[in-house]
Design a protein around this motif. Structure first.
Motif, short mmCIF file in Angstrom:
data_model
loop_
_atom_site.label_atom_id
_atom_site.label_comp_id
_atom_site.label_asym_id
_atom_site.label_seq_id
_atom_site.Cartn_x
_atom_site.Cartn_y
_atom_site.Cartn_z
N ALA A 269 0.83 -1.21 0.00
CA ALA A 269 0.00 0.00 0.00
C ALA A 269 0.86 1.26 0.00
O ALA A 269 0.57 2.22 -0.71
CB ALA A 269 -0.94 -0.01 1.20
N ARG B 280 2.28 1.75 -3.51
CA ARG B 280 1.25 2.25 -4.44
C ARG B 280 1.01 3.74 -4.20
O ARG B 280 0.92 4.52 -5.14
CB ARG B 280 -0.07 1.49 -4.27
CG ARG B 280 -0.03 0.05 -4.67
CD ARG B 280 -0.51 -0.24 -6.02
NE ARG B 280 -1.89 0.08 -6.28
CZ ARG B 280 -2.53 -0.39 -7.33
NH1 ARG B 280 -1.93 -1.21 -8.15
NH2 ARG B 280 -3.77 -0.05 -7.56
N GLU B 281 0.92 4.11 -2.95
CA GLU B 281 0.68 5.51 -2.61
C GLU B 281 1.84 6.40 -3.05
O GLU B 281 1.64 7.46 -3.63
CB GLU B 281 0.45 5.64 -1.10
CG GLU B 281 0.13 7.05 -0.66
CD GLU B 281 -0.10 7.13 0.83
OE1 GLU B 281 0.36 8.12 1.44
OE2 GLU B 281 -0.72 6.21 1.39
N TRP C 111 -0.21 -0.80 -13.74
CA TRP C 111 0.55 -1.78 -12.97
C TRP C 111 0.38 -3.14 -13.65
O TRP C 111 -0.73 -3.56 -13.97
CB TRP C 111 0.01 -1.87 -11.55
CG TRP C 111 0.45 -0.75 -10.66
CD1 TRP C 111 0.08 0.55 -10.74
CD2 TRP C 111 1.35 -0.85 -9.57
NE1 TRP C 111 0.69 1.27 -9.76
CE2 TRP C 111 1.48 0.43 -9.01
CE3 TRP C 111 2.06 -1.90 -9.00
CZ2 TRP C 111 2.29 0.69 -7.92
CZ3 TRP C 111 2.86 -1.65 -7.90
CH2 TRP C 111 2.97 -0.36 -7.37
N PRO D 249 -4.31 -11.93 -2.74
CA PRO D 249 -5.07 -10.68 -2.58
C PRO D 249 -4.49 -9.51 -3.37
O PRO D 249 -5.23 -8.69 -3.90
CB PRO D 249 -5.01 -10.40 -1.07
CG PRO D 249 -4.74 -11.73 -0.45
CD PRO D 249 -3.89 -12.48 -1.45
N LEU D 250 -3.18 -9.47 -3.48
CA LEU D 250 -2.53 -8.41 -4.25
C LEU D 250 -2.86 -8.57 -5.74
O LEU D 250 -3.19 -7.60 -6.42
CB LEU D 250 -1.02 -8.47 -4.01
CG LEU D 250 -0.17 -7.37 -4.57
CD1 LEU D 250 1.04 -7.16 -3.68
CD2 LEU D 250 0.26 -7.69 -5.96
N GLU E 45 -5.48 -10.02 -6.97
CA GLU E 45 -6.89 -9.68 -7.12
C GLU E 45 -7.08 -8.17 -7.16
O GLU E 45 -7.90 -7.66 -7.93
CB GLU E 45 -7.71 -10.29 -5.98
CG GLU E 45 -7.82 -11.79 -6.07
CD GLU E 45 -8.44 -12.42 -4.83
OE1 GLU E 45 -9.08 -11.68 -4.02
OE2 GLU E 45 -8.28 -13.64 -4.66
N GLU E 46 -6.34 -7.45 -6.34
CA GLU E 46 -6.43 -5.99 -6.31
C GLU E 46 -6.06 -5.39 -7.67
O GLU E 46 -6.68 -4.44 -8.13
CB GLU E 46 -5.50 -5.43 -5.23
CG GLU E 46 -5.50 -3.91 -5.15
CD GLU E 46 -4.54 -3.38 -4.10
OE1 GLU E 46 -4.05 -2.26 -4.28
OE2 GLU E 46 -4.27 -4.07 -3.09
N LEU E 47 -5.05 -5.95 -8.31
CA LEU E 47 -4.60 -5.43 -9.61
C LEU E 47 -5.56 -5.82 -10.73
O LEU E 47 -5.67 -5.10 -11.73
CB LEU E 47 -3.20 -5.94 -9.92
CG LEU E 47 -2.09 -5.42 -9.01
CD1 LEU E 47 -0.77 -6.06 -9.38
CD2 LEU E 47 -2.00 -3.91 -9.06
N GLY E 48 -6.21 -6.96 -10.60
CA GLY E 48 -7.14 -7.41 -11.63
C GLY E 48 -6.49 -8.40 -12.58
O GLY E 48 -5.30 -8.34 -12.86
N GLU E 49 -7.31 -9.29 -13.09
CA GLU E 49 -6.85 -10.40 -13.93
C GLU E 49 -6.08 -9.93 -15.17
O GLU E 49 -5.10 -10.54 -15.58
CB GLU E 49 -8.06 -11.23 -14.33
CG GLU E 49 -7.73 -12.56 -14.91
CD GLU E 49 -9.00 -13.38 -15.15
OE1 GLU E 49 -9.46 -13.39 -16.30
OE2 GLU E 49 -9.50 -13.97 -14.18
#
Length: 171
Positions: free
Chosen positions: A64, A67-68, A80, A114-115, A117-121
């Motif tokens: 996090a 990313r920030e 990303w 989880p990371l 998933e956060e970025l997306g497939e």
């Protein structure tokens, strides 16, 4: 040109190779803790990371925070890409742009679900390999993808990193 992020790297020579890669391509390197090695001057030299003076290396407490920090660094729209075994798209099927972020997992554990998933497939890319093999060496994988992205940008020599910045720049 590009931002390379190593998520919890464990093997100092791999990170050292990536530092040298960044110096030679104009990429910026971001490391996400915990690291499998110390970044004090003595440890850095002993681990083969003593050419850190070639490029900026930024260290972040967690994903996090990374990313920030990158969003604040004039890259809020940067795309990303996570390079991970099992990604649907091959790394060479993407059209990379300056400022894109290339994310690589630790040598033993890769990137956490989880990371990803956060970025997306669509942001999870893979490197083709023969069936039954686990993965490439981390520094080899980073080199392969970085040079493809750089090639697509005509090997433009624009650096995002400030040359001469010290290792372990906290954010």
């Amino acid at each position: 040109m590009f931002r390379i992020v190593l998520f919890q790297p464990e093997i100092p020579p791999n990170t050292g190779n990536v530092i040298r890669l960044c110096a030679n391509t104009g990429a910026e390197l971001h490391l996400i803790k915990p690291l499998g090695f110390d970044l004090d001057r003595r440890s850095v030299r002993r681990a083969g990371l003593d050419y850190h003076w070639m490029t900026a290396v930024h260290v972040h407490e967690d994903f996090a925070a990374c990313r920030e920090a990158l969003a604040r660094a004039a890259a809020p729209t940067a795309r990303w890409y996570a390079i991970e075994t099992g990604g649907r798209r091959r790394y060479d099927e993407v059209r990379y742009a300056a400022g894109d972020v290339l994310l690589f997992g630790s040598e033993r554990h890769g990137l956490p679900a989880p990371l990803l998933e956060e970025l997306g497939e669509d942001a999870v890319l893979s490197i083709p390999m023969r069936e039954g093999n686990r993965s490439l060496n981390l520094s080899n994988a980073v080199t392969l993808v970085t040079y493809e992205a750089w090639r697509q940008n005509d090997f433009a020599i624009r650096s995002l990193a400030a040359a001469g910045s010290p290792v372990a720049t906290p954010t």
